[in-house]
Design an enzyme around this catalytic site. Structure first.
Site, PDB file in Angstrom:
ATOM      1  N   LYS A 161       0.893  -1.161   0.000  1.00  0.00           N
ATOM      2  CA  LYS A 161       0.000   0.000   0.000  1.00  0.00           C
ATOM      3  C   LYS A 161       0.929   1.207   0.000  1.00  0.00           C
ATOM      4  O   LYS A 161       1.262   1.762   1.053  1.00  0.00           O
ATOM      5  CB  LYS A 161      -0.880  -0.045   1.256  1.00  0.00           C
ATOM      6  CG  LYS A 161      -2.357   0.070   0.941  1.00  0.00           C
ATOM      7  CD  LYS A 161      -3.211  -0.039   2.159  1.00  0.00           C
ATOM      8  CE  LYS A 161      -4.319   0.985   2.156  1.00  0.00           C
ATOM      9  NZ  LYS A 161      -5.184   1.016   0.980  1.00  0.00           N
TER      10      LYS A 161
HETATM   11  N1  PPE Z   1      -7.678  -2.383  -3.226  1.00  0.00           N
HETATM   12  C1  PPE Z   1      -7.157  -1.135  -3.160  1.00  0.00           C
HETATM   13  C2  PPE Z   1      -6.467  -0.575  -4.339  1.00  0.00           C
HETATM   14  C3  PPE Z   1      -7.267  -0.411  -1.964  1.00  0.00           C
HETATM   15  O1  PPE Z   1      -6.731   0.807  -1.879  1.00  0.00           O
HETATM   16  C4  PPE Z   1      -7.957  -0.965  -0.875  1.00  0.00           C
HETATM   17  C5  PPE Z   1      -8.128  -0.191   0.399  1.00  0.00           C
HETATM   18  C6  PPE Z   1      -8.489  -2.272  -1.000  1.00  0.00           C
HETATM   19  C7  PPE Z   1      -8.328  -2.949  -2.198  1.00  0.00           C
HETATM   20  C8  PPE Z   1      -9.180  -2.972   0.141  1.00  0.00           C
HETATM   21  O2  PPE Z   1      -8.261  -3.327   1.122  1.00  0.00           O
HETATM   22  P1  PPE Z   1      -8.686  -3.473   2.664  1.00  0.00           P
HETATM   23  O3  PPE Z   1      -8.962  -2.089   3.158  1.00  0.00           O
HETATM   24  O4  PPE Z   1      -7.544  -4.116   3.298  1.00  0.00           O
HETATM   25  O5  PPE Z   1      -9.900  -4.309   2.693  1.00  0.00           O
HETATM   26  N2  PPE Z   1      -8.250   1.217   0.229  1.00  0.00           N
HETATM   27  C9  PPE Z   1      -8.095   2.075   1.382  1.00  0.00           C
HETATM   28  C10 PPE Z   1      -7.963   3.532   0.991  1.00  0.00           C
HETATM   29  C11 PPE Z   1      -9.182   4.220   0.518  1.00  0.00           C
HETATM   30  C12 PPE Z   1      -8.979   5.708   0.392  1.00  0.00           C
HETATM   31  O6  PPE Z   1      -9.728   6.354  -0.359  1.00  0.00           O
HETATM   32  O7  PPE Z   1      -8.097   6.264   1.073  1.00  0.00           O
HETATM   33  C13 PPE Z   1      -9.189   1.841   2.406  1.00  0.00           C
HETATM   34  O8  PPE Z   1     -10.236   1.293   2.079  1.00  0.00           O
HETATM   35  O9  PPE Z   1      -8.979   2.201   3.562  1.00  0.00           O
END
Ligand code: PPE
Length: 304
Positions: free
Chosen positions: A158
């Site tokens: 991330k």
């Molecule tokens: N894919 C991406 C590209 C992504 O950024 C997230 C989280 C996910 C999948 C889901 O991952 P998880 O949160 O572990 O279930 N995106 C984060 C950032 C959003 C934002 O706008 O800032 C979040 O959901 O916190």
């Protein structure tokens, strides 16, 4: 409510919101050389609880490893900093944003001469894609931008700079009148949303995209486990976009987005165009779990 809160944790100390500043020559501001997490704490009968704190802290350390950043705190210290910041802001529920970044040192692409700084901010954040989106579903567009290719960028990290790819897709979707973007990978297979993983259901079976090209989402893993517990079969499958158009249900999931149904993609109505029964069952289960109402999933909650 906005993002202004009382305190932000910076490099080991809580500082007032207005003092949480960085220098303009901060390396990460120039090159995106940072990593971050997005975590949520929910209100429960026993006070606020952070959802899957350990998994998020572990992923933060994994992301940092990919950029050769040694976080100057232990995992336990970061977990405690998160809880401390929630307590300091008196929040019953909130979004949590830890960031580990290359700070003020030298300019140039070599980040190794810059310190590794850390902050943790928290703020109240409601439904990411709108309350109505949670109940009725949102409209998504397959992006003209492909997901960062795995030969150019590590999908497991991330990493701040990588999110420009997501911003481009999000803007493409918004400028075209949609709510959210769906990325394909560079081979044309469905990948994920700009900030969410993607699921779909067909004939009672649940599908999601395999990990190599997408973030190892913690909500994704949770949804897979909850769905299997509810008796659904879940298959990780590569898919072309037409599989989404023809699915009975499609939904995004992520920490911010939680579980958000998709009712339309590229002008195609998904299923009957309303929130479907599978996504509704998963939402009900998910929200019960995060609010501490399901004893067997207490293991996913860390009290503040
Ligand atoms: N894919 C991406 C590209 C992504 O950024 C997230 C989280 C996910 C999948 C889901 O991952 P998880 O949160 O572990 O279930 N995106 C984060 C950032 C959003 C934002 O706008 O800032 C979040 O959901 O916190």
């Amino acid at each position: 409510m906005g993002i202004q809160t009382e305190k932000i944790w910076m490099d080991g100390q809580l500082v007032p919101w207005e003092d949480a500043k960085v220098h303009v020559l901060t390396h990460a501001l120039h090159y995106g050389s940072g990593v971050f997490e997005g975590i949520r704490a929910y209100e429960t009968a026993a006070g606020p609880a952070v959802f899957r704190l350990k998994e998020h802290v572990d992923r933060l350390f994994d992301s940092a490893k990919l950029l050769f950043m040694d976080i100057p705190f232990t995992r336990a210290e970061i977990a405690e900093a998160i809880k401390e910041t929630i307590r300091a802001n008196n929040l019953k529920s909130c979004y949590i944003r830890p960031v580990v970044y290359r700070g003020l040192g030298e300019m140039g692409l070599n980040p190794l001469k810059c310190p590794v700084n850390v902050f943790v901010a928290v703020w109240p954040w409601g439904a990411y894609l709108g309350e109505e989106g949670l109940a009725k579903g949102i409209r998504a567009k397959v992006s003209s931008w492909a997901r960062n290719d795995i030969t150019s960028f590590p999908a497991k990290g991330k990493i701040n700079g990588g999110y420009v790819n997501s911003i481009l897709a999000k803007l493409d979707a918004l400028k075209s009148g949609y709510d959210e973007a769906i990325f394909l990978d560079t081979d044309g297979y469905v990948a994920e949303g700009s900030g969410e993983n993607l699921f779909w259901a067909k004939d009672g079976v649940i599908y999601t995209t395999p990990l190599p090209t997408v973030l190892r989402g913690i909500t994704r893993a949770s949804v897979i486990e909850l769905a299997r517990d509810l008796g659904y079969q879940v298959i990780e499958a590569k898919a072309a976009r037409d599989e989404l158009y023809l699915a009975d249900e499609v939904w995004f999931c992520g920490t911010a987005a939680e579980i958000t149904p998709v009712r339309e993609i590229d002008g195609h109505t998904i299923g009957s165009g309303v929130r479907g029964p599978i996504v509704k069952a998963l939402q009900d289960r998910f929200f019960a779990v995060v609010h501490g109402e399901v004893p067997e999933y207490e293991k996913w909650l860390a009290r503040v």
